[in-house]
Design a protein around this motif. Sequence first.
Motif, PDB file in Angstrom:
ATOM      1  N   TRP A   1      48.885  42.664  46.190  1.00 21.33           N
ATOM      2  CA  TRP A   1      48.544  42.121  44.868  1.00 21.33           C
ATOM      3  C   TRP A   1      47.473  42.978  44.218  1.00 21.33           C
ATOM      4  CZ3 TRP A   1      44.489  40.324  42.029  1.00 21.33           C
ATOM      5  CH2 TRP A   1      44.736  39.423  40.984  1.00 21.33           C
ATOM      6  N   LEU A   2      46.435  43.288  44.979  1.00 19.85           N
ATOM      7  CA  LEU A   2      45.338  44.084  44.434  1.00 19.85           C
ATOM      8  C   LEU A   2      45.790  45.483  44.042  1.00 19.85           C
ATOM      9  CD1 LEU A   2      42.531  43.010  46.927  1.00 19.85           C
ATOM     10  CD2 LEU A   2      42.506  42.591  44.465  1.00 19.85           C
ATOM     11  N   ILE A   3      46.625  46.097  44.882  1.00 18.19           N
ATOM     12  CA  ILE A   3      47.100  47.446  44.582  1.00 18.19           C
ATOM     13  C   ILE A   3      47.956  47.441  43.320  1.00 18.19           C
ATOM     14  CG2 ILE A   3      48.587  49.328  45.393  1.00 18.19           C
ATOM     15  CD1 ILE A   3      47.616  48.718  48.215  1.00 18.19           C
ATOM     16  N   THR A   4      48.801  46.425  43.179  1.00 15.20           N
ATOM     17  CA  THR A   4      49.653  46.335  41.993  1.00 15.20           C
ATOM     18  C   THR A   4      48.822  46.171  40.722  1.00 15.20           C
ATOM     19  OG1 THR A   4      51.478  45.379  43.268  1.00 15.20           O
ATOM     20  CG2 THR A   4      51.496  45.018  40.894  1.00 15.20           C
ATOM     21  N   VAL A   5      47.840  45.250  40.775  1.00 10.47           N
ATOM     22  CA  VAL A   5      46.995  45.028  39.605  1.00 10.47           C
ATOM     23  C   VAL A   5      46.184  46.277  39.296  1.00 10.47           C
ATOM     24  CG1 VAL A   5      45.055  43.682  38.691  1.00 10.47           C
ATOM     25  CG2 VAL A   5      46.891  42.537  39.952  1.00 10.47           C
TER      26      VAL A   5
ATOM     27  N   ASP B   1      35.011  30.193  48.154  1.00  7.14           N
ATOM     28  CA  ASP B   1      34.598  31.422  47.473  1.00  7.14           C
ATOM     29  C   ASP B   1      34.047  32.454  48.441  1.00  7.14           C
ATOM     30  OD1 ASP B   1      35.343  30.070  45.251  1.00  7.14           O
ATOM     31  OD2 ASP B   1      33.377  30.023  44.301  1.00  7.14           O
ATOM     32  N   THR B   2      33.272  32.006  49.449  1.00  4.69           N
ATOM     33  CA  THR B   2      32.682  32.962  50.388  1.00  4.69           C
ATOM     34  C   THR B   2      33.752  33.678  51.198  1.00  4.69           C
ATOM     35  OG1 THR B   2      32.403  31.152  51.982  1.00  4.69           O
ATOM     36  CG2 THR B   2      30.510  31.717  50.589  1.00  4.69           C
ATOM     37  N   GLU B   3      34.828  32.959  51.560  1.00  5.62           N
ATOM     38  CA  GLU B   3      35.904  33.593  52.319  1.00  5.62           C
ATOM     39  C   GLU B   3      36.665  34.580  51.445  1.00  5.62           C
ATOM     40  OE1 GLU B   3      38.438  30.950  54.466  1.00  5.62           O
ATOM     41  OE2 GLU B   3      36.801  29.655  55.110  1.00  5.62           O
ATOM     42  N   VAL B   4      36.851  34.234  50.179  1.00  6.81           N
ATOM     43  CA  VAL B   4      37.493  35.170  49.247  1.00  6.81           C
ATOM     44  C   VAL B   4      36.646  36.420  49.106  1.00  6.81           C
ATOM     45  CG1 VAL B   4      38.146  35.538  46.845  1.00  6.81           C
ATOM     46  CG2 VAL B   4      38.753  33.393  47.968  1.00  6.81           C
ATOM     47  N   GLU B   5      35.347  36.230  48.993  1.00 10.71           N
ATOM     48  CA  GLU B   5      34.442  37.381  48.859  1.00 10.71           C
ATOM     49  C   GLU B   5      34.522  38.284  50.089  1.00 10.71           C
ATOM     50  OE1 GLU B   5      29.629  38.242  48.465  1.00 10.71           O
ATOM     51  OE2 GLU B   5      30.447  36.273  47.943  1.00 10.71           O
ATOM     52  N   ASP B   6      34.549  37.686  51.284  1.00  8.90           N
ATOM     53  CA  ASP B   6      34.655  38.473  52.513  1.00  8.90           C
ATOM     54  C   ASP B   6      35.975  39.233  52.558  1.00  8.90           C
ATOM     55  OD1 ASP B   6      32.209  37.533  53.292  1.00  8.90           O
ATOM     56  OD2 ASP B   6      33.001  36.003  54.653  1.00  8.90           O
TER      57      ASP B   6
ATOM     58  N   ALA C   1      39.671  51.114  38.132  1.00 10.99           N
ATOM     59  CA  ALA C   1      40.835  50.223  38.159  1.00 10.99           C
ATOM     60  C   ALA C   1      40.768  49.274  39.348  1.00 10.99           C
ATOM     61  CB  ALA C   1      42.112  51.061  38.214  1.00 10.99           C
ATOM     62  N   ALA C   2      40.367  49.799  40.509  1.00  9.21           N
ATOM     63  CA  ALA C   2      40.266  48.944  41.698  1.00  9.21           C
ATOM     64  C   ALA C   2      39.203  47.873  41.505  1.00  9.21           C
ATOM     65  CB  ALA C   2      39.951  49.802  42.926  1.00  9.21           C
ATOM     66  N   GLN C   3      38.077  48.237  40.901  1.00  6.70           N
ATOM     67  CA  GLN C   3      37.020  47.255  40.668  1.00  6.70           C
ATOM     68  C   GLN C   3      37.492  46.144  39.730  1.00  6.70           C
ATOM     69  OE1 GLN C   3      33.987  46.906  42.090  1.00  6.70           O
ATOM     70  NE2 GLN C   3      34.607  48.557  43.463  1.00  6.70           N
ATOM     71  N   GLU C   4      38.270  46.492  38.728  1.00  9.18           N
ATOM     72  CA  GLU C   4      38.789  45.471  37.815  1.00  9.18           C
ATOM     73  C   GLU C   4      39.773  44.549  38.531  1.00  9.18           C
ATOM     74  OE1 GLU C   4      39.882  46.474  33.878  1.00  9.18           O
ATOM     75  OE2 GLU C   4      38.487  48.156  33.718  1.00  9.18           O
ATOM     76  N   ALA C   5      40.569  45.120  39.433  1.00  6.25           N
ATOM     77  CA  ALA C   5      41.495  44.286  40.211  1.00  6.25           C
ATOM     78  C   ALA C   5      40.726  43.324  41.105  1.00  6.25           C
ATOM     79  CB  ALA C   5      42.414  45.177  41.042  1.00  6.25           C
ATOM     80  N   LEU C   6      39.650  43.793  41.729  1.00  6.08           N
ATOM     81  CA  LEU C   6      38.833  42.942  42.589  1.00  6.08           C
ATOM     82  C   LEU C   6      38.165  41.836  41.780  1.00  6.08           C
ATOM     83  CD1 LEU C   6      37.215  45.769  44.728  1.00  6.08           C
ATOM     84  CD2 LEU C   6      38.818  44.058  45.575  1.00  6.08           C
ATOM     85  N   LEU C   7      37.715  42.171  40.573  1.00  4.02           N
ATOM     86  CA  LEU C   7      37.104  41.163  39.705  1.00  4.02           C
ATOM     87  C   LEU C   7      38.124  40.098  39.308  1.00  4.02           C
ATOM     88  CD1 LEU C   7      34.666  40.191  38.093  1.00  4.02           C
ATOM     89  CD2 LEU C   7      35.369  41.713  36.243  1.00  4.02           C
ATOM     90  N   ALA C   8      39.350  40.540  39.000  1.00  4.22           N
ATOM     91  CA  ALA C   8      40.402  39.584  38.643  1.00  4.22           C
ATOM     92  C   ALA C   8      40.696  38.654  39.816  1.00  4.22           C
ATOM     93  CB  ALA C   8      41.669  40.331  38.227  1.00  4.22           C
ATOM     94  N   ALA C   9      40.732  39.225  41.033  1.00  6.90           N
ATOM     95  CA  ALA C   9      40.998  38.402  42.215  1.00  6.90           C
ATOM     96  C   ALA C   9      39.870  37.407  42.461  1.00  6.90           C
ATOM     97  CB  ALA C   9      41.189  39.303  43.435  1.00  6.90           C
TER      98      ALA C   9
END
Length: 414
Positions: free
Chosen positions: A58-62, A3-8, A34-42
């Motif tokens: 992936w993030l840009i598409t979402v 999780d920490t690496e994903v967060e970084d 929209a970007a914040q929601e994509a980051l939350l989904a990731a």
Amino acid sequence: MPDTEVEDLLRRLAPQVLGAVVRRYGHFDTAEDAAQEALLAAATRWPRDGVPDNPRGWLITVASRRLTDLLRGEQARRRREDTVARWAPLEPSPAPAAGRTPSGTDDTLILLFMCCHPSLSPASQIALTLRAVGGLTTAEIARAFLVPEATMTRRISRAKQRVKESGIPFGMPRHPEHAERLGAVLHVLYLIFNEGYASTSGPDLQRGELAAEAIRLARMVHRMLPGDGEVAGLLALMLLTDARRPARTAPDGGLVPMAEQDRSLWNAAYIAEGVALITEALPQGAPGPYQLQAAIAAVHDEAPSAEATDWPQIAALYELLLRMSGNPVVALNHAVAVAMAQGPQAGLDLVAKLQHDERIAGDHRLHAVRAHLLEMAGDRAAARHSYQEAALRTTSLPQQRYLHARAARLADDH
């Protein structure tokens, strides 16, 4: 991936994703949502399902799909199909493989200058950029500005609305506009770096990804404006300060003050680069505050030991800084330098004057400095009390542990 690496990873990608979405669709405020929601989904999916091969794409598409939903919702509410049609294409185009525009300019740097548009107040420029580019939380930004979190929330919301209303195009400003935005840009990078080098809250003393991002952006600005002394000074300051980072943390995560650090762990390459930058910049004209701070950092880094530090020179440099600004933190650092050069009582006299400055009177740093100088002066009981006061006022867990340990040691010695 832990999780920490994903967060970084998400923190590094956040400004790139926002920049790409704003460049493609416009509407900064909606794009950020929209970007914040994509980051939350990731953050929810990636630790479970694994990081995709192209995480940025992936993030840009979402984010683009979410932005499409938001724009369609706006269309339904306002019943203005023609307006919505002019905003952006409703289907996202394929995400680019890297975070650069066709001209080769990094989206993050464009976003940085966009957030520092002159239509915003300086405070709003800095707050918005820290949020959008630096990835800091509203609480962290509030602490950097020494204001309540609710105040900062309102400030950022107003700034986003102002950007929306201004119709600012996403792109680098023309050369004449660089200068008027540059002061805010440099201040933003300075605050991002400081939050990375000495975290204001949380379990870790430092957040290396923020410091590294600030240095990366400062290098980019320096490449754009190689002849600007303050840009060079800020980059030098970051490098000379970050050079000490490997020695600031003990194996248990505790804070190690500069006087006790193993200087062989300092980053020699960063020191050499920083010294070269400030040495070249200083003779080119009247030095600005970043150049003076870099010069102070260079004196520290070039000293072979804490005892060999040229404190009179550091005190003189802080005096020059004080003439430029009434910043209470600069005054506090000046008090430390004076104490080291002339004795603890000289420093305590200066600290006493700052106790009436409401901008810093309640800050843990003032109480920590007072404790250190009282300890130097031999007043252990007063020093212990000030260490405890400082510990109560910091939200950084490593700093709390360090300050409590200093207080406990004085009690044990007594």
